[in-house]
Write a protein that holds these residues in place. Structure first.
Motif, PDB file in Angstrom:
ATOM      1  N   GLY A   1     -34.243 -51.151 -10.416  1.00  9.95           N
ATOM      2  CA  GLY A   1     -34.651 -52.528 -10.633  1.00  9.95           C
ATOM      3  C   GLY A   1     -34.354 -53.456  -9.475  1.00  9.95           C
ATOM      4  N   THR A   2     -33.915 -52.917  -8.341  1.00  8.23           N
ATOM      5  CA  THR A   2     -33.660 -53.739  -7.161  1.00  8.23           C
ATOM      6  C   THR A   2     -34.699 -53.413  -6.101  1.00  8.23           C
ATOM      7  N   VAL A   3     -34.501 -53.966  -4.913  1.00 10.44           N
ATOM      8  CA  VAL A   3     -35.442 -53.680  -3.825  1.00 10.44           C
ATOM      9  C   VAL A   3     -35.402 -52.213  -3.436  1.00 10.44           C
ATOM     10  N   MET A   4     -34.336 -51.525  -3.874  1.00 10.95           N
ATOM     11  CA  MET A   4     -34.224 -50.097  -3.561  1.00 10.95           C
ATOM     12  C   MET A   4     -34.911 -49.231  -4.622  1.00 10.95           C
ATOM     13  N   LYS A   5     -35.541 -49.872  -5.598  1.00 11.06           N
ATOM     14  CA  LYS A   5     -36.107 -49.108  -6.701  1.00 11.06           C
ATOM     15  C   LYS A   5     -37.109 -48.061  -6.240  1.00 11.06           C
ATOM     16  N   GLN A   6     -37.864 -48.387  -5.212  1.00 10.29           N
ATOM     17  CA  GLN A   6     -38.866 -47.433  -4.743  1.00 10.29           C
ATOM     18  C   GLN A   6     -38.227 -46.161  -4.185  1.00 10.29           C
ATOM     19  N   PHE A   7     -36.944 -46.255  -3.838  1.00 11.09           N
ATOM     20  CA  PHE A   7     -36.245 -45.098  -3.303  1.00 11.09           C
ATOM     21  C   PHE A   7     -35.345 -44.427  -4.345  1.00 11.09           C
ATOM     22  N   PHE A   8     -34.679 -45.231  -5.183  1.00  9.10           N
ATOM     23  CA  PHE A   8     -33.735 -44.685  -6.154  1.00  9.10           C
ATOM     24  C   PHE A   8     -34.063 -45.182  -7.557  1.00  9.10           C
ATOM     25  N   THR A   9     -34.742 -44.359  -8.328  1.00 10.95           N
ATOM     26  CA  THR A   9     -35.020 -44.675  -9.727  1.00 10.95           C
ATOM     27  C   THR A   9     -34.795 -43.443 -10.564  1.00 10.95           C
ATOM     28  N   LYS A  10     -34.436 -43.674 -11.820  1.00  7.84           N
ATOM     29  CA  LYS A  10     -34.221 -42.539 -12.725  1.00  7.84           C
ATOM     30  C   LYS A  10     -35.472 -41.697 -12.850  1.00  7.84           C
ATOM     31  N   GLU A  11     -36.616 -42.388 -12.850  1.00  8.09           N
ATOM     32  CA  GLU A  11     -37.878 -41.681 -13.070  1.00  8.09           C
ATOM     33  C   GLU A  11     -38.283 -40.825 -11.874  1.00  8.09           C
ATOM     34  N   ASN A  12     -37.976 -41.303 -10.682  1.00  4.30           N
ATOM     35  CA  ASN A  12     -38.465 -40.619  -9.491  1.00  4.30           C
ATOM     36  C   ASN A  12     -37.444 -39.692  -8.847  1.00  4.30           C
ATOM     37  N   TRP A  13     -36.209 -40.199  -8.732  1.00  2.00           N
ATOM     38  CA  TRP A  13     -35.195 -39.401  -8.062  1.00  2.00           C
ATOM     39  C   TRP A  13     -34.348 -38.625  -9.048  1.00  2.00           C
ATOM     40  N   LYS A  14     -33.905 -37.459  -8.641  1.00  2.00           N
ATOM     41  CA  LYS A  14     -33.026 -36.660  -9.494  1.00  2.00           C
ATOM     42  C   LYS A  14     -32.051 -35.870  -8.631  1.00  2.00           C
ATOM     43  N   ILE A  15     -30.954 -35.500  -9.264  1.00  2.00           N
ATOM     44  CA  ILE A  15     -29.953 -34.683  -8.595  1.00  2.00           C
ATOM     45  C   ILE A  15     -30.139 -33.226  -9.031  1.00  2.00           C
ATOM     46  N   ILE A  16     -30.207 -32.341  -8.074  1.00  2.00           N
ATOM     47  CA  ILE A  16     -30.343 -30.919  -8.350  1.00  2.00           C
ATOM     48  C   ILE A  16     -29.047 -30.225  -7.935  1.00  2.00           C
ATOM     49  N   GLU A  17     -28.395 -29.559  -8.875  1.00  2.00           N
ATOM     50  CA  GLU A  17     -27.213 -28.775  -8.555  1.00  2.00           C
ATOM     51  C   GLU A  17     -27.637 -27.350  -8.206  1.00  2.00           C
ATOM     52  N   LEU A  18     -27.160 -26.871  -7.094  1.00  2.00           N
ATOM     53  CA  LEU A  18     -27.528 -25.526  -6.656  1.00  2.00           C
ATOM     54  C   LEU A  18     -26.649 -24.491  -7.355  1.00  2.00           C
ATOM     55  N   LYS A  19     -26.927 -24.308  -8.645  1.00  2.00           N
ATOM     56  CA  LYS A  19     -26.168 -23.365  -9.459  1.00  2.00           C
ATOM     57  C   LYS A  19     -27.048 -22.193  -9.877  1.00  2.00           C
TER      58      LYS A  19
ATOM     59  N   VAL B   1     -32.567 -21.163  -3.317  1.00  2.00           N
ATOM     60  CA  VAL B   1     -31.900 -22.294  -2.661  1.00  2.00           C
ATOM     61  C   VAL B   1     -32.732 -22.757  -1.474  1.00  2.00           C
ATOM     62  N   ALA B   2     -33.269 -21.794  -0.707  1.00  2.00           N
ATOM     63  CA  ALA B   2     -34.109 -22.139   0.444  1.00  2.00           C
ATOM     64  C   ALA B   2     -35.320 -22.974   0.018  1.00  2.00           C
ATOM     65  N   LYS B   3     -35.938 -22.590  -1.088  1.00  2.00           N
ATOM     66  CA  LYS B   3     -37.123 -23.315  -1.569  1.00  2.00           C
ATOM     67  C   LYS B   3     -36.777 -24.748  -1.955  1.00  2.00           C
ATOM     68  N   GLU B   4     -35.626 -24.913  -2.625  1.00  2.00           N
ATOM     69  CA  GLU B   4     -35.216 -26.273  -3.023  1.00  2.00           C
ATOM     70  C   GLU B   4     -34.933 -27.130  -1.782  1.00  2.00           C
ATOM     71  N   MET B   5     -34.349 -26.545  -0.766  1.00  2.00           N
ATOM     72  CA  MET B   5     -34.072 -27.300   0.466  1.00  2.00           C
ATOM     73  C   MET B   5     -35.374 -27.666   1.177  1.00  2.00           C
ATOM     74  N   GLN B   6     -36.338 -26.768   1.162  1.00  2.00           N
ATOM     75  CA  GLN B   6     -37.597 -27.026   1.856  1.00  2.00           C
ATOM     76  C   GLN B   6     -38.369 -28.187   1.232  1.00  2.00           C
ATOM     77  N   ARG B   7     -38.259 -28.356  -0.084  1.00  2.00           N
ATOM     78  CA  ARG B   7     -39.059 -29.399  -0.745  1.00  2.00           C
ATOM     79  C   ARG B   7     -38.248 -30.643  -1.085  1.00  2.00           C
ATOM     80  N   SER B   8     -37.037 -30.752  -0.593  1.00  2.00           N
ATOM     81  CA  SER B   8     -36.210 -31.940  -0.882  1.00  2.00           C
ATOM     82  C   SER B   8     -36.322 -32.976   0.224  1.00  2.00           C
TER      83      SER B   8
END
Length: 218
Positions: free
Chosen positions: A186-204, A211-218
């Motif tokens: 909801g701030t000026v950073m919304k286009q970069f950090f939003t629940k809908e768009n950004w997510k955290i991926i744990e390499l488990k 792992v290589a594929k996830e790094m290539q597309r991140s």
């Protein structure tokens, strides 16, 4: 002359263990006789590699005084290590673990080590000051399938985190990063950090190639 790499019987995906397996694979491809030595004669399910593996009994039967045994810094307390009569090299990948497994009253020289391998330049001073053995810098390498040809390929809005085993810093980083993402919705950073768009991926529980594929597309 044969070269043996002693490793823990650890089935969790590990960058350090992958490095060791690939050392052995490269040595064999280049005409050396190199082996993995571990408790069970199994290859990791998370890494595509084809190398000879010996259990401890198999190693004891084949080992000769002229052979080399490469031991990771985390296995200084391996049972019978001091009595193994061959050329011993300690392989240091993580400075924080150098002395964690050291038996009371011992040091690397008293255990029979005559040389040290390190993977990063910052480890030189530690070896010079505290281990006092000759060392060789063997830089780490990145598997070829981690690279991409198209640098302009569309990326996903995801942040990769590697939950390294028993590292308290990981939980701190994950918490602060999650809070930062939530705070900036909801701030000026919304286009970069939003629940809908950004997510955290744990390499488990991923294979090396996953792992290589996830790094290539991140």
């Amino acid at each position: 002359m044969k070269i043996y790499y002693l490793i823990p019987n650890n089935e969790r995906p590990s960058w350090g263990l992958a490095m060791v397996y690939q050392h052995v694979q490269l040595l064999n491809k280049n005409g050396f006789e190199a082996f993995i030595v571990k408790e069970t004669q199994t290859l990791p399910s998370w890494l595509e590699v084809n190398v000879p593996v010996l259990n401890f009994e198999g190693f004891k039967k084949k080992m000769k005084k002229s052979d080399y045994l490469i031991v990771p810094e985390v296995m200084m307390n391996f049972k019978g290590l001091k009595k193994i009569d061959c050329k011993k090299i300690v392989f240091i990948q993580a400075g924080g673990y150098i002395f964690e497994s050291m038996p009371p009253g011992e040091d690397h020289a008293s255990l029979g080590f005559t040389h040290t391998w390190i993977i990063m330049p910052h480890l030189k001073k530690i070896v010079e000051k505290h281990i006092k053995l000759p060392y060789t810098l063997i830089p780490p390498f990145i598997a070829e399938y981690f690279f991409i040809d198209n640098l302009y390929a569309k990326k996903k809005k995801q942040i990769l985190l590697y939950p390294k085993f028993q590292q308290i810093d990981y939980s701190i980083v994950k918490y602060l990063l999650t809070k930062y993402i939530e705070k900036n919705n909801g701030t000026v950073m919304k286009q970069f950090f939003t629940k809908e768009n950004w997510k955290i991926i744990e390499l488990k529980n991923l294979t090396h190639k996953e792992v290589a594929k996830e790094m290539q597309r991140s």
